[in-house]
Enzyme design. Structure first.
Site, short mmCIF file in Angstrom:
data_model
loop_
_atom_site.label_atom_id
_atom_site.label_comp_id
_atom_site.label_asym_id
_atom_site.label_seq_id
_atom_site.Cartn_x
_atom_site.Cartn_y
_atom_site.Cartn_z
N CYS A 1 -7.52 24.53 41.09
CA CYS A 1 -8.83 23.95 40.77
C CYS A 1 -8.75 22.77 39.83
CB CYS A 1 -9.75 25.04 40.20
SG CYS A 1 -11.51 24.61 40.30
N GLU B 1 -9.70 30.38 44.53
CA GLU B 1 -9.34 30.81 43.19
C GLU B 1 -9.86 32.21 42.89
OE1 GLU B 1 -9.49 28.81 38.70
OE2 GLU B 1 -10.81 28.07 40.29
#
Length: 717
Positions: free
Chosen positions: A175, A45
């Site tokens: 996520c 991420e």
């Protein structure tokens, strides 16, 4: 017709706003993925800018430089003929999104924004980002001119869509979408998406490793498919440590995995996936097939590209593997050491300075530094060139190659025993023996002259001479005299940290290490601005109980015999006068509670969200075998009084490695006032009323029992 695809999942040790370094690591991961035969690469991420930019996400520079990095990736020959997605922040119609950007051969295929943000623990994503709320919809995103010049595209799709290649279909989660009850992988899999990738920024907590693994496995267990979980690893500028664990799951089984802790910046794992295994797994689940037949489809971005090859008979699909988890002691050995290494090499300092008292806490910190040195030597022996480069840079010695952890520890760690007239020979000897076993550069000093000088200033100003309680002084005098010693140790620590490398003929300075544990912080059992005040603290998020278990483990792991004696000694601050040369002050006696009780208070307060009354309600039953309701009430009240009085100390708590779910870190994890009404009148009255009610009920039960026994006796007669 091809059926086997090779995919690559990357673990990167990125650094917030280090655009040059982040670009280099991304390119290295792509190159390694190519060399391993992968045609699809996914990464963690926000890998382009780093996850922990925080309020820098409000700055336009962050977006400009992120696009510049993406431009370099689009132009790079390394990225040719590979489907790649990377993580970066993007502004669309004046709204900021946390995005994955998928591209192939200088063409951006899709910008996929994050649809569910994380707001718990250390996460505050909605402070900077918004959710993409338009399910199964895409819009036109107008590209910056610098990107258009490379791709010849003016607009690209942004939104909730999937990528359809000639042989399979790829979807995305980011996520938190894996953790959320309405995870996107279910509708994606029902729409025929066979490969789901998740770029994540998940951090380490003790005993929590299984959570991520179970979620990744369950993401494909119910409805089949391949799940690619790519996580960050390392300290990117904050208290948390991203803990790797990148992995690939197929049909509910892990088939490939990365390391949890490591010093190298780039780790690439690949998996060969047989697409027909996914299809057969799904079709045999009839309820899933019936549900999928009516599923609302996602927009599909078609691309003339295949992840498989017609000639793939030589490829062997990865079989399931067993996941072996580290013990908590191993997590303490490795995690804080890696965090310290990242902080040291990125801070530009030359090592660490540690006041070594011979107690459990400072000993744990020293052992973690020794673990770091051990990992460094192991990594260099395995050929990790970046680790060797960083060591040479820190030590300012271009031809140095460490091979012995003790010798390296002597260069990187300076330890000092700061004795006062209240210190015992036993703790001095323990500190010396431990230092000799780990190899730190160690020396003792005596601080009595400085203590006397400070007291002399007070006496000159007031005409009064404060005394310890044992010498006739009051509680205020006694505490003030203890705090003088503790605070002077902090001042001297920074003096030696700034000048010890000068004294040793080396440039630079040292980072001061703190060594207060999470329980002492919670209770406030520390002097404000004493040796708990430092640059960083590797054990500040770890309980006393876990630290003792870690030292028991480290004794055998690193062959440190001195740890036996340190573990057997009662914890003490050694700030009050000795009696016949023996210690009279102990931590648990001073605190009015044991460390085991303190840990339980901490978990109830933070993890289970208990105020005084709720905590009493739980503990009065949990501790019924050892305490009366009145005793439990007094213990709970005492804890909350101490907590309220000392909460202000958390506002200046040294940045610590986050490891425990009940950490009182005031910075971002445990948001509470630092000025309390310490008497808790209303709350404590509720406890007193409950105790009175329980006592009344107990008396009634006792009387009824006595009456029943009397009747039984009469019947017997």
């Amino acid at each position: 017709m091809g059926r086997k695809v090779t995919v690559a999942v990357c673990t990167l040790n990125q650094w917030a706003l280090d655009f040059e370094g982040n670009l280099s690591r991304i390119l290295q991961s792509i190159q390694e993925a190519k060399e391993m035969g992968a045609l699809y690469r996914t990464g963690p991420e926000l890998e382009i800018c780093g996850y922990s930019c925080e309020d820098h996400f409000h700055e336009s520079d962050t977006y400009l430089h992120s696009w510049q990095v993406l431009a370099e990736l689009l132009k790079s020959a390394t990225c040719k003929d590979m489907l790649i997605d990377v993580g970066m922040p993007i502004q669309h119609r004046n709204v900021v999104y946390n995005c994955r950007v998928a591209f192939l051969n200088k063409k951006i295929l899709l910008i996929r924004p994050k649809m569910l943000l994380c707001e718990d623990g250390n996460y505050r994503e909605s402070r900077w980002f918004s959710c993409w709320t338009k399910e199964r919809q895409v819009e036109d995103y107008f590209l910056p001119r610098m990107i258009t010049a490379i791709t010849n595209q003016t607009t690209v799709p942004i939104g909730d869509a999937v990528i359809s290649t000639k042989d399979t279909c790829i979807g995305f989660e980011i996520c938190e979408e894996l953790w959320n009850p309405q995870s996107r992988h279910i509708p994606l899999s029902l729409d025929g998406v066979e490969i789901i990738s998740n770029g994540s920024g998940s951090y380490m907590e003790l005993r929590k490793a299984y959570v991520t693994v179970d979620l990744v496995k369950s993401a494909t267990f119910k409805s089949g498919g391949a799940y690619l979980f790519s996580n960050l690893r390392g300290c990117d500028g904050q208290r948390i440590y991203f803990n790797g664990f990148s992995c690939v799951a197929v049909n509910g089984e892990i088939v490939s995995r990365g390391l949890q802790f490591a010093l190298h910046d780039v780790e690439v794992i690949t998996a060969v996936i047989d697409l027909e295994d996914i299809r057969s797994y799904r079709t045999q689940i009839r309820s899933r097939s019936h549900l999928a037949a009516s599923n609302t489809p996602f927009p599909r971005i078609t691309v003339d590209f295949s992840l498989s090859d017609d000639d793939d008979v030589h490829l062997i699909a990865n079989p399931p593997i067993d996941w072996k988890y580290l013990t908590p002691e191993e997590e303490i050995e490795l995690g804080p050491a890696c965090w310290l290494w990242d902080y040291l090499r990125r801070s530009g300092q030359g090592g660490f300075f540690l006041p070594l008292s011979g107690g459990v806490d400072s000993t744990s910190t020293a052992c973690i530094v020794f673990s770091m040195c051990t990992q460094i030597c192991d990594s260099i022996q395995k050929g990790e060139s970046q680790v060797l480069y960083d060591v040479r840079k820190i030590l300012c010695q271009s031809d140095y190659t460490p091979s012995d952890p003790m010798e390296l520890c002597n260069r990187l760690l300076v330890t000092c025993y700061m004795a006062s007239e209240n210190s015992s020979q036993e703790t001095k000897q323990r500190a010396l023996q431990l230092a000799s076993e780990i190899g730190s550069y160690h020396f003792p000093i005596t601080i009595d002259a400085a203590v006397s000088a400070v007291i002399g200033i007070f006496t000159a100003a007031t005409g009064l001479v404060p005394k310890f309680r044992s010498n006739g002084g009051c509680a205020r005098q006694n505490l003030a005299l203890q705090n003088i010693q503790a605070r002077l140790r902090m001042v001297l620590s920074y003096l030696f940290a700034q000048l010890m490398l000068w004294a040793r003929g080396r440039p630079g300075g040292l980072l001061v290490l703190g060594s207060s544990n999470v329980d002492e912080a919670l209770r406030g059992y520390m002097t404000k601005y004493d040796c708990s005040s430092a640059d960083v603290n590797p054990i500040g998020g770890i309980s006393k109980t876990d630290l003792k278990s870690f030292l028991q483990y480290a004794k055998n792991r690193f062959f440190l015999p001195s740890l036996s004696e340190i573990l057997q000694a009662p914890p003490t601050a050694e700030l009050e006068p000795l009696t016949d040369g023996q210690i009279t002050q102990t931590d648990e006696q001073d605190m009015g509670m044991t460390y085991a009780e303190l840990s339980e208070f901490g978990r109830l307060r933070k993890t289970q969200h208990c105020g005084p009354f709720s905590m009493f309600q739980k503990l009065v039953h949990r501790w019924s075998h050892k305490c009366t309701p009145q005793e439990v009430a007094e213990k709970v009240k005492h804890f909350f009084r101490c907590y309220a009085i000392n909460r202000h100390k958390m506002t200046v708590l040294t940045p610590s490695y986050h490891a425990e779910t009940y950490s009182p870190d005031d910075n971002r994890y445990d948001h509470r006032p630092f000025l309390y009404r310490v008497h808790w009148n209303w709350q404590f009255k509720a406890i007193d009323d409950a105790v009175a009610q329980m006592s009344k009920e107990k008396r009634i039960i006792t009387r009824e029992g006595d009456r029943a026994q009397a009747n039984q006796d009469i019947g017997t007669k």
